[in-house]
Design a protein around this motif. Sequence first.
Motif, short mmCIF file in Angstrom:
data_model
loop_
_atom_site.label_atom_id
_atom_site.label_comp_id
_atom_site.label_asym_id
_atom_site.label_seq_id
_atom_site.Cartn_x
_atom_site.Cartn_y
_atom_site.Cartn_z
N ASP A 47 27.09 -43.56 25.38
CA ASP A 47 28.39 -42.36 26.01
C ASP A 47 28.33 -42.43 27.25
N GLU A 48 28.22 -43.24 28.09
CA GLU A 48 28.74 -43.18 29.35
C GLU A 48 30.44 -44.36 28.99
N LEU A 49 30.09 -44.97 28.77
CA LEU A 49 30.61 -46.18 27.67
C LEU A 49 32.33 -45.64 26.91
N ASN A 50 32.20 -44.54 25.96
CA ASN A 50 32.58 -43.96 25.18
C ASN A 50 33.75 -42.93 26.23
N ARG A 51 32.55 -42.37 27.15
CA ARG A 51 33.52 -41.03 27.94
C ARG A 51 34.21 -41.82 28.61
N SER A 52 33.92 -43.17 29.31
CA SER A 52 35.18 -44.00 30.23
C SER A 52 36.11 -44.64 29.41
N LEU A 53 36.39 -44.79 28.22
CA LEU A 53 37.18 -45.10 27.94
C LEU A 53 38.06 -44.42 27.39
N LYS A 54 39.79 -44.35 26.88
CA LYS A 54 40.90 -43.17 25.91
C LYS A 54 40.68 -42.74 25.05
N SER A 55 39.48 -44.00 23.70
CA SER A 55 39.53 -43.93 22.75
C SER A 55 37.98 -44.82 22.00
N PRO A 56 37.08 -44.17 21.77
CA PRO A 56 35.40 -44.42 21.37
C PRO A 56 35.69 -45.58 20.90
N ALA A 57 34.45 -46.26 21.81
CA ALA A 57 34.26 -48.08 21.07
C ALA A 57 33.30 -47.38 19.82
N THR A 58 32.37 -46.23 19.87
CA THR A 58 31.62 -46.49 18.46
C THR A 58 32.02 -45.15 17.89
N HIS A 59 31.51 -45.07 16.87
CA HIS A 59 31.35 -43.79 15.52
C HIS A 59 29.63 -43.73 15.37
N SER A 60 29.26 -42.30 15.23
CA SER A 60 27.46 -42.12 15.32
C SER A 60 28.06 -41.09 14.39
N GLU A 61 27.12 -41.52 12.46
CA GLU A 61 27.37 -40.75 12.08
C GLU A 61 25.50 -39.56 12.21
N GLN A 62 25.74 -39.00 11.91
CA GLN A 62 24.36 -37.73 12.26
C GLN A 62 23.82 -38.22 11.09
N GLY A 63 22.15 -37.89 11.81
CA GLY A 63 20.87 -38.37 10.72
C GLY A 63 21.13 -37.51 9.01
N GLY A 64 20.46 -37.58 8.27
CA GLY A 64 19.91 -36.89 6.88
C GLY A 64 19.16 -37.67 5.91
N GLN A 65 19.60 -37.76 4.68
CA GLN A 65 18.65 -37.68 3.88
C GLN A 65 18.15 -39.73 4.34
N SER A 66 19.71 -40.51 4.25
CA SER A 66 19.89 -41.70 4.69
C SER A 66 19.73 -42.08 6.11
N GLY A 67 19.80 -41.00 6.93
CA GLY A 67 19.36 -41.30 7.98
C GLY A 67 20.97 -41.84 8.71
N GLY A 68 20.70 -41.81 10.19
CA GLY A 68 22.22 -41.84 10.80
C GLY A 68 22.65 -43.07 10.79
N GLY A 69 23.95 -43.34 11.63
CA GLY A 69 24.14 -45.29 11.65
C GLY A 69 24.95 -44.64 12.89
N CYS A 70 25.45 -45.72 13.73
CA CYS A 70 26.66 -46.03 14.39
C CYS A 70 27.95 -47.34 14.18
N THR A 71 29.13 -47.04 13.91
CA THR A 71 29.90 -48.99 13.92
C THR A 71 30.55 -48.42 14.78
N LEU A 72 31.30 -50.09 15.40
CA LEU A 72 32.14 -50.24 15.81
C LEU A 72 33.98 -49.38 15.27
N THR A 73 34.43 -48.93 16.79
CA THR A 73 35.91 -48.45 15.81
C THR A 73 36.71 -50.55 16.55
N PRO A 74 38.15 -49.84 16.14
CA PRO A 74 38.75 -51.06 16.68
C PRO A 74 38.57 -51.63 17.90
#
Length: 107
Positions: A47-74
């Motif tokens: 969260d601290e990293l993403n807030r310090s950037l002009k564009s976020p470094a990660t993209h998080s998916e909300q949990g659900g039946q298959s769970g969530g996840g987090c991937t890196l952006t470009p």
Amino acid sequence: MRIRSGDAVALGPGKVELLEAVREYGSISAAARSLGMSYRRAWLLIDELNRSLKSPATHSEQGGQSGGGCTLTPVGENIIRLYRDVEVEAQRSCAKQIAELTRLIRS
């Protein structure tokens, strides 16, 4: 190497290592476990990293039946590449000084 934004460390070795673990495991919780870190600590760092950037470094998916996840952006992928390139260049350029500093450390 650390890059500061005000009083916060916007980018440093721990955050880069965490980004690499997120890339490998696909979630913040699994990345945290792999690094021996609490989920809360990992989430706060991302969260601290993403807030310090002009564009976020990660993209998080909300949990659900298959769970969530987090991937890196470009941006996240670019941060890892650039940071590791700086480390290689610093090692190459400063090998003599690093060797001298290493000799000062107890073995």
